[in-house]
Scaffold this motif. Structure first.
Motif, PDB file in Angstrom:
ATOM      1  N   GLY A 133       0.805  -1.197   0.000  1.00 30.57           N
ATOM      2  CA  GLY A 133       0.000   0.000   0.000  1.00 30.57           C
ATOM      3  C   GLY A 133       0.850   1.263   0.000  1.00 30.57           C
ATOM      4  O   GLY A 133       1.977   1.262  -0.511  1.00 30.57           O
ATOM      5  N   VAL A 134       0.306   2.335   0.565  1.00 26.86           N
ATOM      6  CA  VAL A 134       1.014   3.622   0.609  1.00 26.86           C
ATOM      7  C   VAL A 134       0.768   4.287   1.961  1.00 26.86           C
ATOM      8  O   VAL A 134      -0.159   3.931   2.690  1.00 26.86           O
ATOM      9  CB  VAL A 134       0.543   4.577  -0.515  1.00 26.86           C
ATOM     10  CG1 VAL A 134       0.888   4.032  -1.884  1.00 26.86           C
ATOM     11  CG2 VAL A 134      -0.956   4.867  -0.394  1.00 26.86           C
ATOM     12  N   ALA A 135       1.590   5.272   2.276  1.00 22.61           N
ATOM     13  CA  ALA A 135       1.368   6.078   3.476  1.00 22.61           C
ATOM     14  C   ALA A 135       0.021   6.792   3.355  1.00 22.61           C
ATOM     15  O   ALA A 135      -0.331   7.298   2.285  1.00 22.61           O
ATOM     16  CB  ALA A 135       2.488   7.091   3.641  1.00 22.61           C
ATOM     17  N   SER A 136      -0.732   6.836   4.441  1.00 21.24           N
ATOM     18  CA  SER A 136      -2.073   7.433   4.410  1.00 21.24           C
ATOM     19  C   SER A 136      -2.052   8.876   3.925  1.00 21.24           C
ATOM     20  O   SER A 136      -2.977   9.325   3.230  1.00 21.24           O
ATOM     21  CB  SER A 136      -2.700   7.374   5.809  1.00 21.24           C
ATOM     22  OG  SER A 136      -2.855   6.044   6.239  1.00 21.24           O
ATOM     23  N   GLU A 137      -0.988   9.597   4.256  1.00 17.04           N
ATOM     24  CA  GLU A 137      -0.914  11.012   3.887  1.00 17.04           C
ATOM     25  C   GLU A 137      -0.875  11.230   2.380  1.00 17.04           C
ATOM     26  O   GLU A 137      -1.175  12.322   1.891  1.00 17.04           O
ATOM     27  CB  GLU A 137       0.303  11.655   4.541  1.00 17.04           C
ATOM     28  CG  GLU A 137       1.632  11.076   4.069  1.00 17.04           C
ATOM     29  CD  GLU A 137       2.822  11.544   4.881  1.00 17.04           C
ATOM     30  OE1 GLU A 137       3.954  11.396   4.382  1.00 17.04           O
ATOM     31  OE2 GLU A 137       2.627  12.050   5.997  1.00 17.04           O
ATOM     32  N   LEU A 138      -0.518  10.181   1.617  1.00  8.99           N
ATOM     33  CA  LEU A 138      -0.473  10.340   0.167  1.00  8.99           C
ATOM     34  C   LEU A 138      -1.862  10.628  -0.395  1.00  8.99           C
ATOM     35  O   LEU A 138      -1.986  11.274  -1.438  1.00  8.99           O
ATOM     36  CB  LEU A 138       0.112   9.086  -0.496  1.00  8.99           C
ATOM     37  CG  LEU A 138       0.428   9.211  -1.986  1.00  8.99           C
ATOM     38  CD1 LEU A 138       1.603  10.158  -2.220  1.00  8.99           C
ATOM     39  CD2 LEU A 138       0.740   7.847  -2.615  1.00  8.99           C
ATOM     40  N   PHE A 139      -2.900  10.171   0.276  1.00  7.51           N
ATOM     41  CA  PHE A 139      -4.261  10.420  -0.200  1.00  7.51           C
ATOM     42  C   PHE A 139      -4.519  11.915  -0.350  1.00  7.51           C
ATOM     43  O   PHE A 139      -4.998  12.383  -1.385  1.00  7.51           O
ATOM     44  CB  PHE A 139      -5.286   9.794   0.750  1.00  7.51           C
ATOM     45  CG  PHE A 139      -6.717  10.092   0.366  1.00  7.51           C
ATOM     46  CD1 PHE A 139      -7.296   9.478  -0.737  1.00  7.51           C
ATOM     47  CD2 PHE A 139      -7.471  10.999   1.093  1.00  7.51           C
ATOM     48  CE1 PHE A 139      -8.613   9.764  -1.102  1.00  7.51           C
ATOM     49  CE2 PHE A 139      -8.776  11.293   0.744  1.00  7.51           C
ATOM     50  CZ  PHE A 139      -9.352  10.664  -0.361  1.00  7.51           C
ATOM     51  N   THR A 140      -4.183  12.678   0.666  1.00 10.99           N
ATOM     52  CA  THR A 140      -4.394  14.128   0.603  1.00 10.99           C
ATOM     53  C   THR A 140      -3.429  14.786  -0.377  1.00 10.99           C
ATOM     54  O   THR A 140      -3.805  15.706  -1.122  1.00 10.99           O
ATOM     55  CB  THR A 140      -4.246  14.750   2.001  1.00 10.99           C
ATOM     56  OG1 THR A 140      -5.254  14.197   2.847  1.00 10.99           O
ATOM     57  CG2 THR A 140      -4.397  16.262   1.955  1.00 10.99           C
ATOM     58  N   GLN A 141      -2.181  14.300  -0.412  1.00  4.16           N
ATOM     59  CA  GLN A 141      -1.200  14.872  -1.335  1.00  4.16           C
ATOM     60  C   GLN A 141      -1.633  14.718  -2.784  1.00  4.16           C
ATOM     61  O   GLN A 141      -1.432  15.613  -3.597  1.00  4.16           O
ATOM     62  CB  GLN A 141       0.157  14.210  -1.122  1.00  4.16           C
ATOM     63  CG  GLN A 141       0.820  14.552   0.189  1.00  4.16           C
ATOM     64  CD  GLN A 141       2.063  13.715   0.438  1.00  4.16           C
ATOM     65  OE1 GLN A 141       2.539  13.006  -0.446  1.00  4.16           O
ATOM     66  NE2 GLN A 141       2.591  13.784   1.654  1.00  4.16           N
ATOM     67  N   ARG A 142      -2.239  13.584  -3.121  1.00  7.97           N
ATOM     68  CA  ARG A 142      -2.600  13.325  -4.512  1.00  7.97           C
ATOM     69  C   ARG A 142      -3.987  13.826  -4.890  1.00  7.97           C
ATOM     70  O   ARG A 142      -4.255  14.104  -6.067  1.00  7.97           O
ATOM     71  CB  ARG A 142      -2.527  11.819  -4.797  1.00  7.97           C
ATOM     72  CG  ARG A 142      -1.115  11.250  -4.774  1.00  7.97           C
ATOM     73  CD  ARG A 142      -0.332  11.664  -6.014  1.00  7.97           C
ATOM     74  NE  ARG A 142       0.910  10.938  -6.093  1.00  7.97           N
ATOM     75  CZ  ARG A 142       2.085  11.353  -5.626  1.00  7.97           C
ATOM     76  NH1 ARG A 142       2.159  12.541  -5.020  1.00  7.97           N
ATOM     77  NH2 ARG A 142       3.177  10.621  -5.749  1.00  7.97           N
ATOM     78  N   THR A 143      -4.900  13.905  -3.919  1.00  9.15           N
ATOM     79  CA  THR A 143      -6.288  14.274  -4.247  1.00  9.15           C
ATOM     80  C   THR A 143      -6.698  15.635  -3.710  1.00  9.15           C
ATOM     81  O   THR A 143      -7.689  16.209  -4.182  1.00  9.15           O
ATOM     82  CB  THR A 143      -7.270  13.237  -3.687  1.00  9.15           C
ATOM     83  OG1 THR A 143      -7.259  13.309  -2.246  1.00  9.15           O
ATOM     84  CG2 THR A 143      -6.913  11.826  -4.137  1.00  9.15           C
TER      85      THR A 143
END
Length: 386
Positions: free
Chosen positions: A330-340
């Motif tokens: 998976g990915v670090a949870s913070e990537l969700f906000t960084q990408r979206t």
């Protein structure tokens, strides 16, 4: 504007996909935008069209360098080194290359010529993806491939001789009438060639293919399961770590271009039928696609975007997770906000449901599927549908 959180969105890394749509012949399982090549490929005209296509998309670059380029198809290795060299020069004049850019060329064993591949390497192409699919003559015949097993082995030898120390072998399993031992034999032969990366995936019968209309006899589900488990164990024992649903790599050799897709990075797409995913500084994200037929793509009045769709804020969680949950870690949870640009709290309810079903790990710092979630990825993703 999708940046509902009021902050946190940043433009992701940028890659380039180049589609070259011609093949020697169309394989019966293939649903890609590929077309049988005539005696004379329109190399010059197609490179001109690709560069004009890129010119039309330059406003989407926003000063970012290209982290990777992927020549896909079709069979890009049908094009001469001269044509690909002119294209790469033209691309670099328009968009800066990252210092460590990864440039991958797809090739089939039946199109290998050592001198030609040495020329490709001299252009800066530093990774090959060789479409082997199987080493066994009956399976290759069933798949409509134009090479035999010996040619596939020679292709790997020639790749190394041409200076490629980073190459992928594409291999299928679950082939018509395939046994567990057949599948493991293919894997052992592939591993013996010393690739840095293996794409090992199950044959699926797709609409609009010969196999869809004339289905071959496929292995039973229990055999497919046994093949998957035995193959994964073999790959792990040989030093190929699984990092995505069908991708296995030696340490440090994961495909950076594909990782960009799976971490919801941006990519330009040029060529007949190519797709793109692009973000804008205001936080909006779009998907677009180009004219599909080569003859239309070569017509300047029909070449460019055949369609474009801006993703809504409601669609973004599914779009993001559809990619990142393919990764085994998976990915670090913070990537969700960084990408979206959206707050992580938007996932909270669906995330809890998926965790309760045992499909998603409960680690708050990561978004990653459990083993069961990887096996039933579609079920996991249903929780995040808009």
């Amino acid at each position: 504007m999708n940046n509902a959180s009021g902050g946190g969105f940043e433009l992701p890394p940028l890659a380039l996909y180049v589609h070259i749509p011609w093949c020697v012949k169309k394989c019966p399982y293939c649903d890609f935008n590929s077309h049988a090549a005539g005696p004379d490929l329109p190399e010059e005209a197609y490179v001109d069209a690709l560069l004009a296509d890129l010119d039309a998309d330059l406003a989407q670059v926003h000063g970012r360098p290209l982290t990777s380029i992927f020549f896909g198809g079709g069979t890009p290795s049908l094009f001469s080194a001269k044509a690909l060299g002119r294209l790469l020069e033209g691309v670099e004049r328009r968009v800066r290359f990252a210092a460590d850019i990864e440039i991958t060329l797809e090739a089939n064993p039946g199109t290998f010529e050592q001198a030609k591949f040495r020329d490709y390497r001299s252009l800066g192409i530093n990774r090959l993806s060789i479409g082997v699919q199987s080493f066994q003559p009956p399976k290759l015949i069933a798949l409509g491939r134009i090479h035999d097993g010996d040619e596939a082995v020679r292709a790997a030898d020639m790749a190394r001789a041409a200076g490629f120390d980073n190459f992928n072998l594409d291999l299928m399993h679950g082939l018509p009438d395939q046994s567990i031992e057949d599948a493991l034999s293919d894997l052992r032969i592939a591993i013996a060639q010393g690739p840095t990366h293996l794409s090992w995936y199950q044959l699926t019968v797709e609409p609009n293919t010969v196999f869809w209309n004339q289905p071959p006899v496929m292995p039973e589900d229990d055999i497919l399961w046994d093949i998957q488990e035995a193959g994964q164990a073999l790959l792990a024992a040989e030093g190929y770590a699984q990092y995505e649903v069908s991708a296995y790599a030696q340490t440090g050799k994961a495909a950076r271009h594909n990782l960009n897709y799976w971490t919801f990075g941006d990519f330009l797409g040029i060529g007949a039928g190519a797709h793109a995913k692009l973000s804008r500084p205001d936080g909006s994200i779009s998907r677009s696609w180009k004219t599909r037929l080569p003859k239309d793509y070569l017509d300047s009045s029909k070449r460019f975007n055949a369609g474009e769709r801006v993703l809504s804020a409601d669609e973004l969680p599914f779009e993001f997770l559809m990619n990142v949950l393919r990764l085994t870690d998976g990915v670090a949870s913070e990537l969700f906000t960084q990408r979206t640009g959206l707050p992580l709290s938007q996932l909270a309810a669906a995330r809890t449901e998926a965790q309760q079903r045992g499909l998603l790990h409960s680690d708050p710092t990561r978004l990653s599927a459990t083993r069961e979630g990887q096996l039933f990825l579609n079920d996991l993703l249903q929780h995040f549908l808009p």
